[in-house]
Design a protein around this motif. Structure first.
Motif, PDB file in Angstrom:
ATOM      1  N   PHE A 262      18.155  18.685   1.292  1.00  0.00           N
ATOM      2  CA  PHE A 262      19.259  18.726   0.328  1.00  0.00           C
ATOM      3  C   PHE A 262      19.206  17.527  -0.626  1.00  0.00           C
ATOM      4  CE2 PHE A 262      21.544  21.479   3.534  1.00  0.00           C
ATOM      5  CZ  PHE A 262      21.529  22.614   2.738  1.00  0.00           C
ATOM      6  N   ARG A 263      18.853  16.348  -0.108  1.00  0.00           N
ATOM      7  CA  ARG A 263      18.760  15.164  -0.968  1.00  0.00           C
ATOM      8  C   ARG A 263      17.642  15.330  -1.991  1.00  0.00           C
ATOM      9  NH1 ARG A 263      19.133  12.498   4.036  1.00  0.00           N
ATOM     10  NH2 ARG A 263      21.257  11.786   4.469  1.00  0.00           N
ATOM     11  N   SER A 264      16.532  15.893  -1.561  1.00  0.00           N
ATOM     12  CA  SER A 264      15.422  16.127  -2.473  1.00  0.00           C
ATOM     13  C   SER A 264      15.832  17.083  -3.590  1.00  0.00           C
ATOM     14  CB  SER A 264      14.227  16.697  -1.697  1.00  0.00           C
ATOM     15  OG  SER A 264      13.171  17.053  -2.570  1.00  0.00           O
ATOM     16  N   LEU A 265      16.532  18.149  -3.217  1.00  0.00           N
ATOM     17  CA  LEU A 265      17.011  19.112  -4.218  1.00  0.00           C
ATOM     18  C   LEU A 265      18.056  18.481  -5.135  1.00  0.00           C
ATOM     19  CD1 LEU A 265      17.323  22.255  -1.915  1.00  0.00           C
ATOM     20  CD2 LEU A 265      15.579  21.856  -3.664  1.00  0.00           C
ATOM     21  N   GLN A 266      18.879  17.623  -4.573  1.00  0.00           N
ATOM     22  CA  GLN A 266      19.899  16.939  -5.372  1.00  0.00           C
ATOM     23  C   GLN A 266      19.246  15.987  -6.376  1.00  0.00           C
ATOM     24  OE1 GLN A 266      22.660  14.004  -3.485  1.00  0.00           O
ATOM     25  NE2 GLN A 266      24.233  15.528  -4.009  1.00  0.00           N
ATOM     26  N   ASP A 267      18.233  15.260  -5.939  1.00  0.00           N
ATOM     27  CA  ASP A 267      17.520  14.336  -6.823  1.00  0.00           C
ATOM     28  C   ASP A 267      16.839  15.063  -7.974  1.00  0.00           C
ATOM     29  OD1 ASP A 267      18.262  12.210  -5.224  1.00  0.00           O
ATOM     30  OD2 ASP A 267      16.343  12.109  -4.153  1.00  0.00           O
ATOM     31  N   ARG A 268      16.469  16.321  -7.734  1.00  0.00           N
ATOM     32  CA  ARG A 268      15.792  17.109  -8.760  1.00  0.00           C
ATOM     33  C   ARG A 268      16.767  17.928  -9.601  1.00  0.00           C
ATOM     34  NH1 ARG A 268      12.947  20.953  -6.483  1.00  0.00           N
ATOM     35  NH2 ARG A 268      11.984  21.395  -8.488  1.00  0.00           N
ATOM     36  N   GLY A 269      18.069  17.755  -9.361  1.00  0.00           N
ATOM     37  CA  GLY A 269      19.072  18.434 -10.166  1.00  0.00           C
ATOM     38  C   GLY A 269      19.353  19.863  -9.775  1.00  0.00           C
ATOM     39  N   ILE A 270      18.947  20.265  -8.555  1.00  0.00           N
ATOM     40  CA  ILE A 270      19.186  21.629  -8.090  1.00  0.00           C
ATOM     41  C   ILE A 270      20.519  21.724  -7.349  1.00  0.00           C
ATOM     42  CG2 ILE A 270      18.222  23.551  -6.761  1.00  0.00           C
ATOM     43  CD1 ILE A 270      16.473  22.647  -9.092  1.00  0.00           C
TER      44      ILE A 270
ATOM     45  N   GLY B  42       5.995  18.957   4.283  1.00  0.00           N
ATOM     46  CA  GLY B  42       5.278  19.617   3.206  1.00  0.00           C
ATOM     47  C   GLY B  42       6.168  20.559   2.416  1.00  0.00           C
ATOM     48  N   ILE B  43       7.089  21.223   3.102  1.00  0.00           N
ATOM     49  CA  ILE B  43       8.014  22.130   2.428  1.00  0.00           C
ATOM     50  C   ILE B  43       8.985  21.362   1.549  1.00  0.00           C
ATOM     51  CG2 ILE B  43       9.932  23.735   2.835  1.00  0.00           C
ATOM     52  CD1 ILE B  43       8.331  24.716   5.299  1.00  0.00           C
ATOM     53  N   ILE B  44       9.477  20.220   2.031  1.00  0.00           N
ATOM     54  CA  ILE B  44      10.396  19.397   1.233  1.00  0.00           C
ATOM     55  C   ILE B  44       9.707  18.908  -0.041  1.00  0.00           C
ATOM     56  CG2 ILE B  44      11.652  17.195   1.202  1.00  0.00           C
ATOM     57  CD1 ILE B  44      12.308  17.651   4.146  1.00  0.00           C
ATOM     58  N   ALA B  45       8.411  18.636   0.046  1.00  0.00           N
ATOM     59  CA  ALA B  45       7.668  18.121  -1.105  1.00  0.00           C
ATOM     60  C   ALA B  45       7.452  19.185  -2.190  1.00  0.00           C
ATOM     61  CB  ALA B  45       6.321  17.570  -0.652  1.00  0.00           C
ATOM     62  N   LYS B  46       7.615  20.462  -1.845  1.00  0.00           N
ATOM     63  CA  LYS B  46       7.435  21.518  -2.839  1.00  0.00           C
ATOM     64  C   LYS B  46       8.533  21.463  -3.895  1.00  0.00           C
ATOM     65  CE  LYS B  46       5.131  24.944   0.128  1.00  0.00           C
ATOM     66  NZ  LYS B  46       5.236  26.314   0.713  1.00  0.00           N
ATOM     67  N   LYS B  47       8.254  21.939  -5.068  1.00  0.00           N
ATOM     68  CA  LYS B  47       9.220  21.927  -6.163  1.00  0.00           C
ATOM     69  C   LYS B  47       9.995  23.240  -6.195  1.00  0.00           C
ATOM     70  CE  LYS B  47       6.630  18.654  -9.001  1.00  0.00           C
ATOM     71  NZ  LYS B  47       7.524  17.541  -8.625  1.00  0.00           N
ATOM     72  N   HIS B  48      10.880  23.425  -5.224  1.00  0.00           N
ATOM     73  CA  HIS B  48      11.732  24.613  -5.201  1.00  0.00           C
ATOM     74  C   HIS B  48      12.717  24.560  -6.369  1.00  0.00           C
ATOM     75  CE1 HIS B  48      10.443  24.403  -0.919  1.00  0.00           C
ATOM     76  NE2 HIS B  48      10.475  25.712  -1.011  1.00  0.00           N
ATOM     77  N   ASP B  49      13.025  25.717  -6.918  1.00  0.00           N
ATOM     78  CA  ASP B  49      14.009  25.746  -8.004  1.00  0.00           C
ATOM     79  C   ASP B  49      15.297  26.443  -7.589  1.00  0.00           C
ATOM     80  OD1 ASP B  49      13.130  28.337  -7.844  1.00  0.00           O
ATOM     81  OD2 ASP B  49      12.347  28.435  -9.900  1.00  0.00           O
ATOM     82  N   GLN B  50      15.384  26.841  -6.312  1.00  0.00           N
ATOM     83  CA  GLN B  50      16.603  27.459  -5.801  1.00  0.00           C
ATOM     84  C   GLN B  50      16.890  26.929  -4.399  1.00  0.00           C
ATOM     85  OE1 GLN B  50      15.940  31.707  -5.926  1.00  0.00           O
ATOM     86  NE2 GLN B  50      16.765  31.872  -8.001  1.00  0.00           N
ATOM     87  N   VAL B  51      18.178  26.698  -4.125  1.00  0.00           N
ATOM     88  CA  VAL B  51      18.575  26.197  -2.808  1.00  0.00           C
ATOM     89  C   VAL B  51      18.251  27.208  -1.715  1.00  0.00           C
ATOM     90  CG1 VAL B  51      20.504  25.418  -1.388  1.00  0.00           C
ATOM     91  CG2 VAL B  51      20.398  24.755  -3.799  1.00  0.00           C
ATOM     92  N   ALA B  52      18.588  28.472  -1.959  1.00  0.00           N
ATOM     93  CA  ALA B  52      18.406  29.509  -0.931  1.00  0.00           C
ATOM     94  C   ALA B  52      16.941  29.645  -0.518  1.00  0.00           C
ATOM     95  CB  ALA B  52      18.947  30.844  -1.429  1.00  0.00           C
ATOM     96  N   SER B  53      16.036  29.635  -1.487  1.00  0.00           N
ATOM     97  CA  SER B  53      14.617  29.796  -1.158  1.00  0.00           C
ATOM     98  C   SER B  53      14.075  28.563  -0.429  1.00  0.00           C
ATOM     99  CB  SER B  53      13.801  30.065  -2.424  1.00  0.00           C
ATOM    100  OG  SER B  53      13.892  28.978  -3.328  1.00  0.00           O
ATOM    101  N   ALA B  54      14.564  27.385  -0.800  1.00  0.00           N
ATOM    102  CA  ALA B  54      14.137  26.158  -0.127  1.00  0.00           C
ATOM    103  C   ALA B  54      14.592  26.168   1.337  1.00  0.00           C
ATOM    104  CB  ALA B  54      14.700  24.935  -0.846  1.00  0.00           C
ATOM    105  N   LEU B  55      15.835  26.564   1.559  1.00  0.00           N
ATOM    106  CA  LEU B  55      16.347  26.662   2.925  1.00  0.00           C
ATOM    107  C   LEU B  55      15.589  27.707   3.727  1.00  0.00           C
ATOM    108  CD1 LEU B  55      20.241  26.447   2.623  1.00  0.00           C
ATOM    109  CD2 LEU B  55      18.759  24.920   3.927  1.00  0.00           C
ATOM    110  N   PHE B  56      15.307  28.826   3.109  1.00  0.00           N
ATOM    111  CA  PHE B  56      14.594  29.895   3.804  1.00  0.00           C
ATOM    112  C   PHE B  56      13.214  29.417   4.244  1.00  0.00           C
ATOM    113  CE2 PHE B  56      11.916  33.655   4.128  1.00  0.00           C
ATOM    114  CZ  PHE B  56      12.699  34.496   4.898  1.00  0.00           C
ATOM    115  N   ASP B  57      12.528  28.675   3.368  1.00  0.00           N
ATOM    116  CA  ASP B  57      11.193  28.181   3.705  1.00  0.00           C
ATOM    117  C   ASP B  57      11.237  27.192   4.858  1.00  0.00           C
ATOM    118  OD1 ASP B  57      10.076  29.728   1.771  1.00  0.00           O
ATOM    119  OD2 ASP B  57       9.590  28.097   0.394  1.00  0.00           O
ATOM    120  N   LEU B  58      12.175  26.236   4.791  1.00  0.00           N
ATOM    121  CA  LEU B  58      12.236  25.203   5.826  1.00  0.00           C
ATOM    122  C   LEU B  58      12.688  25.780   7.166  1.00  0.00           C
ATOM    123  CD1 LEU B  58      11.939  22.208   6.532  1.00  0.00           C
ATOM    124  CD2 LEU B  58      14.360  21.918   5.966  1.00  0.00           C
ATOM    125  N   ILE B  59      13.788  26.498   7.160  1.00  0.00           N
ATOM    126  CA  ILE B  59      14.314  27.052   8.410  1.00  0.00           C
ATOM    127  C   ILE B  59      13.381  28.122   8.951  1.00  0.00           C
ATOM    128  CG2 ILE B  59      16.242  28.350   9.413  1.00  0.00           C
ATOM    129  CD1 ILE B  59      18.031  26.890   7.310  1.00  0.00           C
TER     130      ILE B  59
END
Length: 207
Positions: free
Chosen positions: A143-151, A76-93
């Motif tokens: 990381f792949r999800s963020l890469q696909d979205r251009g982050i 569910g966290i990966i599916a979110k539209k994060h706009d920053q790497v740090a915040s996405a990592l913080f949520d998942l970890i």
């Protein structure tokens, strides 16, 4: 009828696991007796052995239950539209760490880790390792999800990076379970700080 039997079996299994985790926390893994677990769960000792071979088998089932729930939440966290790497990592970890003591205490994690290391060829160890690999893959997927979205930059190897980040996550978790005084907030803060340089280097627009 078969559905009802399956439900009863699942309910009984859940009661056994809940009784086991309660006793493991109360008296410790080594001191918890199968007879007491069965009594607390409201089943016979024979019924217990229909579900689990020994306490180690039951401990692994508890670890699996913990990790499966974490993995589901991670999707569910990966599916979110994060706009920053740090915040996405913080949520998942953060989800990994925040859920880590739901069913298992630090003492139980130490026991599980030591069993997996001391007996690497056992089914217990192989299942433990397989769960770690699934968590590592999920970090790679983030990381792949963020890469696909251009982050994340296109030249980043998401598999290598995800494995590197998860290895640090795992190492810090080991330090956490070794230290009875460290809390989850302190653990998350330390790992978030460690991940900041990584996030800065791989983000689109980084030099």
């Amino acid at each position: 009828m078969s559905g009802l039997r399956a439900q009863k079996k699942a309910d009984k299994n859940r009661r056994i696991l809940e009784a086991a985790t309660t006793l493991f926390r109360k008296v410790g893994y080594d001191s918890a007796r199968i007879e007491d677990i069965a009594e607390m769960a409201g089943v016979s000792v024979g019924t217990f052995y229909n579900y689990y071979k020994n306490k180690g088998d039951m401990l692994m089932a508890t670890v699996s239950m913990e990790v499966e729930e974490v993995l589901a939440a991670g999707e569910g966290i990966i599916a979110k539209k994060h706009d920053q790497v740090a915040s996405a990592l913080f949520d998942l970890i953060g989800k990994y760490y925040d859920h880590s003591l739901t069913y298992l205490s630090k003492e139980m994690w130490r026991t599980a880790m030591s069993l997996s290391i001391a007996q690497p060829e056992t089914p217990f160890s192989k299942r433990y390792t397989a769960l770690d690999h699934r968590l590592s893959k999920q970090v790679c997927d983030l990381f792949r999800s963020l890469q696909d979205r251009g982050i994340v930059r296109k030249d980043v190897d998401c598999t290598a990076l995800g494995e590197l980040v998860f290895n640090n996550v795992n190492m810090m978790f080991i330090e956490f379970v070794k230290d009875e005084d460290m809390d989850v907030d302190g653990l998350m803060a330390s790992v978030a700080k460690q991940n900041l340089p990584v996030a800065s280097l791989i983000s689109v627009g980084a030099d």
